[in-house]
Write a protein that holds these residues in place. Structure first.
Motif, PDB file in Angstrom:
ATOM      1  N   ILE A  17       0.830  -1.211   0.000  1.00 37.88           N
ATOM      2  CA  ILE A  17       0.000   0.000   0.000  1.00 37.88           C
ATOM      3  C   ILE A  17       0.862   1.258   0.000  1.00 37.88           C
ATOM      4  O   ILE A  17       0.505   2.265  -0.595  1.00 37.88           O
ATOM      5  N   ALA A  18       2.036   1.192   0.626  1.00 35.12           N
ATOM      6  CA  ALA A  18       2.917   2.370   0.676  1.00 35.12           C
ATOM      7  C   ALA A  18       3.390   2.782  -0.715  1.00 35.12           C
ATOM      8  O   ALA A  18       3.640   3.966  -0.965  1.00 35.12           O
ATOM      9  N   GLN A  19       3.492   1.825  -1.634  1.00 28.02           N
ATOM     10  CA  GLN A  19       3.902   2.156  -2.997  1.00 28.02           C
ATOM     11  C   GLN A  19       2.886   3.057  -3.695  1.00 28.02           C
ATOM     12  O   GLN A  19       3.251   3.918  -4.482  1.00 28.02           O
ATOM     13  N   SER A  20       1.607   2.835  -3.426  1.00 29.67           N
ATOM     14  CA  SER A  20       0.556   3.618  -4.080  1.00 29.67           C
ATOM     15  C   SER A  20       0.086   4.806  -3.258  1.00 29.67           C
ATOM     16  O   SER A  20      -0.270   5.841  -3.810  1.00 29.67           O
ATOM     17  N   PHE A  21       0.087   4.656  -1.928  1.00 24.40           N
ATOM     18  CA  PHE A  21      -0.458   5.696  -1.047  1.00 24.40           C
ATOM     19  C   PHE A  21       0.463   5.895   0.164  1.00 24.40           C
ATOM     20  O   PHE A  21       0.120   5.512   1.284  1.00 24.40           O
ATOM     21  N   PRO A  22       1.634   6.469  -0.059  1.00 26.96           N
ATOM     22  CA  PRO A  22       2.615   6.575   1.034  1.00 26.96           C
ATOM     23  C   PRO A  22       2.161   7.424   2.216  1.00 26.96           C
ATOM     24  O   PRO A  22       2.664   7.239   3.321  1.00 26.96           O
ATOM     25  N   ARG A 148       2.133   2.243   8.826  1.00 26.10           N
ATOM     26  CA  ARG A 148       2.211   3.705   8.912  1.00 26.10           C
ATOM     27  C   ARG A 148       1.039   4.125   9.784  1.00 26.10           C
ATOM     28  O   ARG A 148      -0.074   4.306   9.303  1.00 26.10           O
ATOM     29  N   LEU A 149       1.313   4.217  11.079  1.00 20.82           N
ATOM     30  CA  LEU A 149       0.257   4.423  12.066  1.00 20.82           C
ATOM     31  C   LEU A 149      -0.192   5.875  12.139  1.00 20.82           C
ATOM     32  O   LEU A 149       0.620   6.791  12.003  1.00 20.82           O
TER      33      LEU A 149
END
Length: 157
Positions: A17-22, A148-149
């Motif tokens: 998910i970090a790749q698309s929505f960091p 990513r809290l």
């Protein structure tokens, strides 16, 4: 517990998910295999959710309540927080294809997975209410595998 059992898988899906929505923050990841959720409301969520599905399947779209939608479904149970949607009534919504496509949505709005044929895996990322009460030790464990809290700045979402 799951993070400790499968740290490599957890790291993979947090990086996914970090790749698309960091910038997206979340406390929870839900993996579903061949599961079609009935009409419901995610009553313990805080803020937006992201969902994506994979597999060789037909159907399986996400239906979301939308007064301008073109598909009516029947309410079969009481929906928490939606007293006007009584069992036996029809509610209008729209279908969204999530097969290999990200969707940001509000889980506090009625939604369901439509029936499907084939094999389907979906991944849902979201934050639970009360996320500021997560013990520091758990925050460290989750951060170590890529979560990513959210922080206090996300309370207004």
């Amino acid at each position: 517990r799951t993070v400790k059992l499968w740290p490599n898988l957890t790291t993979l899906i947090t990086h996914f998910i970090a790749q698309s929505f960091p910038a997206f923050r979340y406390t929870t990841i839900q993996l579903n295999r061949d599961y079609s959720a009935k009409l419901h409301v995610d009553g313990n969520n805080h803020g937006p959710s992201y969902i994506i599905a994979f597999g060789k399947y037909t159907g399986g779209e996400l239906w979301m309540k939308d007064e301008e939608g073109d598909l009516e479904i029947e309410v079969t149970e009481v929906l928490r927080g939606w007293p006007t949607l009584k069992p036996g009534t029809q509610v209008r919504g729209k279908l969204v294809d999530i097969n290999s496509k990200w969707l940001k949505f509000d889980g506090n709005t009625p939604h369901q997975a439509m029936p499907f044929k084939g094999q389907r895996i979906s991944i849902v990322y979201f934050s639970r209410k009360g996320f500021l009460k997560i013990p520091e030790e758990v925050n460290k464990e989750l951060s170590a595998v890529g979560f990513r809290l959210p922080g206090e700045e996300h309370m207004a979402e």
